[in-house]
Each structure stands twice: as structure tokens, then as C-alpha cells.
Design an enzyme around this catalytic site. Structure first.
Site, PDB file in Angstrom:
ATOM      1  N   GLY A  50      41.946  -8.290  20.262  1.00 40.57           N
ATOM      2  CA  GLY A  50      41.498  -8.606  21.614  1.00 40.57           C
ATOM      3  C   GLY A  50      39.996  -8.765  21.574  1.00 40.57           C
ATOM      4  O   GLY A  50      39.482  -9.506  20.741  1.00 40.57           O
ATOM      5  N   GLU A  51      39.312  -8.016  22.408  1.00 49.00           N
ATOM      6  CA  GLU A  51      37.849  -8.047  22.423  1.00 49.00           C
ATOM      7  C   GLU A  51      37.369  -6.608  22.249  1.00 49.00           C
ATOM      8  O   GLU A  51      37.569  -5.779  23.135  1.00 49.00           O
ATOM      9  CB  GLU A  51      37.393  -8.649  23.758  1.00 49.00           C
ATOM     10  N   SER A  52      36.737  -6.340  21.107  1.00 51.33           N
ATOM     11  CA  SER A  52      36.394  -4.950  20.784  1.00 51.33           C
ATOM     12  C   SER A  52      35.424  -4.334  21.803  1.00 51.33           C
ATOM     13  O   SER A  52      35.504  -3.132  22.075  1.00 51.33           O
ATOM     14  CB  SER A  52      35.823  -4.852  19.370  1.00 51.33           C
ATOM     15  N   CYS A  73      42.127  -6.550  13.802  1.00 50.33           N
ATOM     16  CA  CYS A  73      41.055  -7.414  14.314  1.00 50.33           C
ATOM     17  C   CYS A  73      40.097  -6.628  15.220  1.00 50.33           C
ATOM     18  O   CYS A  73      39.351  -5.791  14.718  1.00 50.33           O
ATOM     19  CB  CYS A  73      41.664  -8.630  14.996  1.00 50.33           C
ATOM     20  N   ARG A 121      39.057 -15.594  15.352  1.00 50.80           N
ATOM     21  CA  ARG A 121      37.693 -15.074  15.589  1.00 50.80           C
ATOM     22  C   ARG A 121      37.546 -13.703  14.914  1.00 50.80           C
ATOM     23  O   ARG A 121      37.149 -12.708  15.524  1.00 50.80           O
ATOM     24  CB  ARG A 121      37.385 -14.987  17.090  1.00 50.80           C
ATOM     25  N   HIS A 151      46.036 -10.580  12.022  1.00 51.03           N
ATOM     26  CA  HIS A 151      46.973 -10.185  13.087  1.00 51.03           C
ATOM     27  C   HIS A 151      48.444 -10.173  12.646  1.00 51.03           C
ATOM     28  O   HIS A 151      49.177 -11.108  12.975  1.00 51.03           O
ATOM     29  CB  HIS A 151      46.869 -11.180  14.243  1.00 51.03           C
ATOM     30  N   GLU A 208      50.808  -8.763  13.956  1.00 51.55           N
ATOM     31  CA  GLU A 208      51.670  -8.773  15.149  1.00 51.55           C
ATOM     32  C   GLU A 208      51.972 -10.188  15.636  1.00 51.55           C
ATOM     33  O   GLU A 208      52.805 -10.379  16.505  1.00 51.55           O
ATOM     34  CB  GLU A 208      51.029  -7.929  16.266  1.00 51.55           C
TER      35      GLU A 208
END
Ligand code: GLN
Length: 192
Positions: free
Chosen positions: A46-48, A77, A138, A174, A176
Site C-alpha cells: 500500500g503506502e507505507s 512492499c 512501485r 507482492h 498476494e
């Protein structure tokens, strides 16, 4: 066996589906009390920065750090960034894994790519021989591993994309988002 998936932001539902697919009881974690009876935790992509800020807001930082001292945690990620001690960036980190990561290391233009990885340990653990097809979005790079952390997988040019430190696991990619359940199986073996 019961595994939690940190469900503050990112692709947690894909991890839950993957765990269910291999017959593991999987629950969403949003509050400290949700960690109580878990055998392990996955922190999704996601976005850390967002995952970090929400963890602070939900009073999860200390409980997560405590949980990681005695349980398996796997960060994919953004989750790998959040697990690290050093992300070359001002953002909340759990600091559980002695790795240094570089966010968005593969540049803006080539935001995503896929590649086959030969991950000896994973193949051995799952009794398989075919490479692992990894998806990078990303993605961060694991710049270096320190202390007890060790390299689990690297690209052909040597750049590190997976690391392990005891029961802690970090992957730049990823699992998943694939149909290959081997990484989730490997994590379950660390959690049990
Ligand atoms: N670029 C994101 C970050 O720095 C990670 C991307 C991902 O999880 N797919 O947090």
C-alpha cells in the site's frame, strides 16, 4: 493457526483470500486487541507513510513492536518498509528488522515489473522446483541487511528483494497478487 492482516490501508483483502486458500484462519487487524490470539501478522502493500500514520493514530505502534518480538511478521512492499529500521525517510517505522530500504527504488517510469526469482529456501521448504514469479509495484529495494537479518532473494544484478530475520520476513514484491501460495506457506512455517 490464526494469522492477522493489518487492515488499515493497502491490499489486505488479497492476503486474507490467499490465507483462506491455504486453509488458514485469517482476520483483519485494526486495533491492538485484535493481536491478542494471533500466531502471526502480515503487513500488506500500500503506502507505507499512510500505514505508519494510521498505526500511530490507532495506538498500534507499541503493540505491533511488542508482538514482533515474539511472533512472526511478514511485510510485503509497503509492509516491508514499515518493518524496517531505516527507510531513508521521515515516517513512522516499526524498526523490527535490521534492514535498510530505499522506497520507490525502481524509478517512476518503470513503476511496475514482473520477474522470475530462484529462491532456494522457498523451493526447499515447499518441495518445489519452479521459480517464483514476483510482481513489483512501485517497489522498495532492500539496500542492505545488518545484524541477524539475511538475504533471502536478490535480482540477477544483486539487488536484494527479500530478507529474513528469525521469524520476520520482508519482500519488496507482492505474493498476494499471484496465484502462487508458496510464500504464504513459507510464512506459515515461520509462524508455527
Ligand atoms: N511505494 C510504496 C511506499 O513507499 C510501496 C508500494 C507498494 O506497497 N506497492 O510505501
Amino acid at each position: 493457526m490464526k494469522i492477522g492482516v493489518l487492515a488499515l490501508q493497502g491490499d489486505f483483502s488479497e492476503h486474507i483470500s490467499m490465507l483462506k486458500k491455504i486453509g488458514v484462519d485469517a482476520v483483519e487487524v485494526r486495533l491492538p486487541k485484535h493481536l491478542d490470539d494471533l500466531d502471526g501478522l502480515i503487513i500488506p502493500g500500500g503506502e507505507s507513510t499512510t500505514i505508519g500514520k494510521l498505526s500511530v493514530a490507532y495506538d498500534l505502534m507499541a503493540p505491533l513492536k511488542q508482538f514482533g518480538k515474539s511472533h512472526a511478521i511478514w511485510g510485503t512492499c509497503a509492509g516491508a518498509i514499515f518493518l524496517s529500521k531505516n527507510a531513508n525517510s521521515e515516517q513512522p517505522l516499526l524498526g523490527l528488522m535490521d534492514i535498510k530500504v530505499q522506497r520507490n527504488a525502481f524509478g517512476r517510469q518503470v513503476d511496475s515489473f514482473e520477474t522470475d526469482l530462484e529462491i532456494d529456501e522457498l523451493m526447499k521448504a515447499t518441495g518445489t522446483e519452479h521459480p517464483y514469479h514476483a510482481i513489483f509495484i512501485r517497489a522498495p529495494l532492500i539496500e542492505s541487511v545488518h545484524g541477524k537479518a539475511r538475504i533471502l532473494s536478490a535480482l540477477e544484478d544483486g539487488r536484494i528483494v527479500a530478507a529474513q530475520e528469525g521469524r520476520l520476513l520482508a519482500t519488496s514484491f507482492h505474493p498476494e497478487l499471484t496465484n502462487d501460495t508458496r510464500f504464504h506457506e513459507y510464512f506459515i512455517s515461520l509462524a508455527s
